[in-house]
Design a protein around this motif. Structure first.
Motif: not given
Length: 575
Positions: A204-218, A251-254, A267-271
């Motif tokens: 929800n805050s970019g913590q998987v670092g994908s550049g979006s806020t969509a949950n990452q299932p794998i 390096f930080v994100w989320g 501000g949140n950081q998606p990457t």
């Protein structure tokens, strides 16, 4: 590991002959070598003696069961879940089993240890847990298993169904060896042996670092600024992620609502984004609390940032900080930092063995590092954190036998079993020819046809030569940085590259303003380029004090000329 054990076993046999017997100093009499070798793999990776009784949940285990514990993790919202491994590589669990987090295939609580059969025989390398809770575990072979709460796909199995039994993650990790794992509240990170980071789960805050806020299932590799970087350490806060690369950058994100990313904003950081405020500072480790961050530098300094409502930054107040702020712990060098994403507590251990804590400690706000009576940062979380969970996987060293490594260590400088002694500065050092010939190329040739039982040594001092010989028995050194310079000379002369690296590490840990120039001079003299660069950076970072020392005033003319030239190039003398 197997090669290492084989070598140690051979050394032991060589020392004590073909009988396989060795004299022990307890009441057990002679002990067969096989008794020592059998449990050695379980103990070589152990960290320390640890009183697991400080965690109340261990009271559910019998004394006999506690004697078998080798690794342990206490987790859960009320520290009411326990996983531990035994000397036989069996895994046991007990507790309330919220969301099936015990991995037993059901959600039934248990106050008696139950064996986790699906992972029997697997050796745990590292383990982390989330708030659900969910578990991410990596084996010594680099495999990853997950189970427990999964409403946000934090198990990485492509679903949102609770994982009642351990699931082996192979998607995108099948050809990877995982060496470190980290869990946030509902997301997961793993680090591979080739320095890549993979993430999945709540985003929800970019913590998987994908550049979006969509949950990452794998699992998906975290790229962006990390694409061509080699990561050496990872950590997670509740909803943020951190990575340290081999150049010492962070390096930080989320999520960044409390400034826990250290970017000077909220501000949140998606990457992944580099913490620019740490420019010129080399970080070795990072640790995350609920919403605050700690980093440890190669100079033994700690910096903190993020939420501070309980004083968890150790700054003396309760104001949040969005930039890295130094944490002052007397004048001793810090060698370990500790924090946990489920708590607002911070801890650190110094080179002198002192343990400090700050933040939320048993409900109180401790705003400055407080010296404890503990010998381990683990004890801080057992006795003062809320909940009283473990911040890392505990390793418990048994005390009822000697490992091969411990036996070899005991025989150093033992006149009762030695067949050779060195005379240095009028003092004897007792050793074993066969061990020296196996461990050192120099002795392999110099002792080949030497039948003398006394060798006189005048090239090096007694402390230096004794430390060298002890290193051949223990694989470690314990010297002051000044004496380590002498050992560095010896290591260079004998072409002992690993010893040379250990000397440089010791010198780095003991550097201060007074001895920085002397250590820099030694690094230049012995062509230790990494150490030279470290000493130079230390001098630049402490330039005002260093230039006022006697060492600087007595500096070799050529070295001084080169130092000033190099310092000018990096802008040290600019206003």
């Amino acid at each position: 590991m197997e090669d290492y054990l084989e070598e140690e076993f051979f050394l032991l046999c060589a020392l004590y002959g073909k009988s396989g017997k060795m004299p022990m100093k307890d009441e057990r009499g002679d002990l067969d070598v096989s008794e020592v070798v059998k449990p050695v793999q379980a103990t070589l990776s152990s960290l320390k003696m640890l009183d697991v009784g400080k965690w109340p949940i261990f009271s559910l285990c019998s004394e006999a069961e506690l004697q078998l514990v080798r690794q342990a993790c206490v987790f859960g919202s009320a520290s009411n879940e326990l996983l531990y491994t035994t000397v036989n590589d069996e895994i046991f669990v007990l507790g309330t089993n919220c969301c099936g987090c015990l991995g037993l295939g059901d959600v039934q609580s248990t106050i008696e240890p139950r064996r986790l059969d699906s992972l029997t025989g697997k050796k745990i390398a590292c383990l982390s847990y989330g708030s659900g809770p969910h578990i991410v575990l990596a084996t010594t072979e680099g495999e990853v298993f997950t189970w427990g709460h999964n409403a946000y796909s934090q198990l990485g199995n492509g679903t949102t169904n609770a994982g009642l039994v351990p699931y082996h993650i192979s998607t995108n990790l099948s050809n990877k060896q995982v060496i470190e794992v980290a869990c946030g509240s509902y997301h997961s990170l793993v680090l591979t042996s080739d320095g890549e980071v993979f993430a999945w789960g709540y985003n929800n805050s970019g913590q998987v670092g994908s550049g979006s806020t969509a949950n990452q299932p794998i699992p998906r590799r975290v790229t962006g600024c990390l694409q061509n970087k080699v990561v050496v350490n990872i950590a997670c806060g509740q909803m943020c992620s951190m990575a340290v690369v081999n150049t010492g950058e962070v390096f930080v994100w989320g999520y960044n609502g409390n400034g826990q990313l250290g970017l000077g904003s909220s501000g949140n950081q998606p990457t992944p984004c580099r913490v620019a405020a740490l420019q010129g500072i080399r970080v070795q480790r990072v640790a995350c609390g609920y919403a605050h961050t700690l980093v440890l530098t190669d100079e033994g300094q700690v910096y903190a940032w993020g939420a501070n409502s309980y004083g968890q930054l150790g700054t003396g107040n309760k104001s949040n900080q969005s930039y890295p702020t130094p944490v002052v712990v007397e004048k001793d060098r810090i060698i370990e930092i500790a924090a946990c994403h489920s708590a607002h507590t911070s801890a650190a251990k110094t080179q002198g063995g002192h343990v400090y804590m700050w933040g939320q400690c048993r409900g109180q706000s401790v705003t400055l590092p407080h010296l404890t009576h503990f010998s381990s940062t683990d004890d801080v979380f057992a006795c003062f954190a809320t909940p009283a969970v473990t911040w890392r996987l505990l390793s418990v060293e048994p005390d009822d036998h000697l490992t091969v490594a411990e036996s070899l260590k005991r025989e150093f400088d033992n006149p009762n079993t030695a067949d050779l002694k060195f005379l240095v500065d009028g003092k004897y050092i007792y050793v074993h020819k066969v061990l020296l010939k196996i461990r050192c190329e120099h002795f392999r040739s110099s002792l080949e046809d030497n039948e003398d039982d006394i060798v006189e040594m005048s090239e090096f001092s007694y402390p230096v030569y004794r430390a060298f010989l002890e290193y051949l028995y223990t694989d470690s050194i314990s010297l002051s940085p000044e004496e380590a310079v002498g050992l560095l000379d010896l290591a260079t002369f004998y072409r002992e590259n690993r010893l040379k690296k250990l000397c440089q590490q010791t010198i780095k840990q003991g550097i201060c303003e007074e001895n920085a120039i002397a250590l820099l001079s030694a690094a230049v003299k012995y062509e230790a380029q990494d150490l030279e660069e470290f000493c130079f950076r230390f001098c630049i970072n402490h330039l005002t004090v260093v230039t006022q020392t006697s060492g600087f005033a007595e500096m070799d003319h050529d070295l001084l000329k080169n130092f000033i030239s190099k310092a000018s190039r990096v802008g040290a003398f600019k206003n």
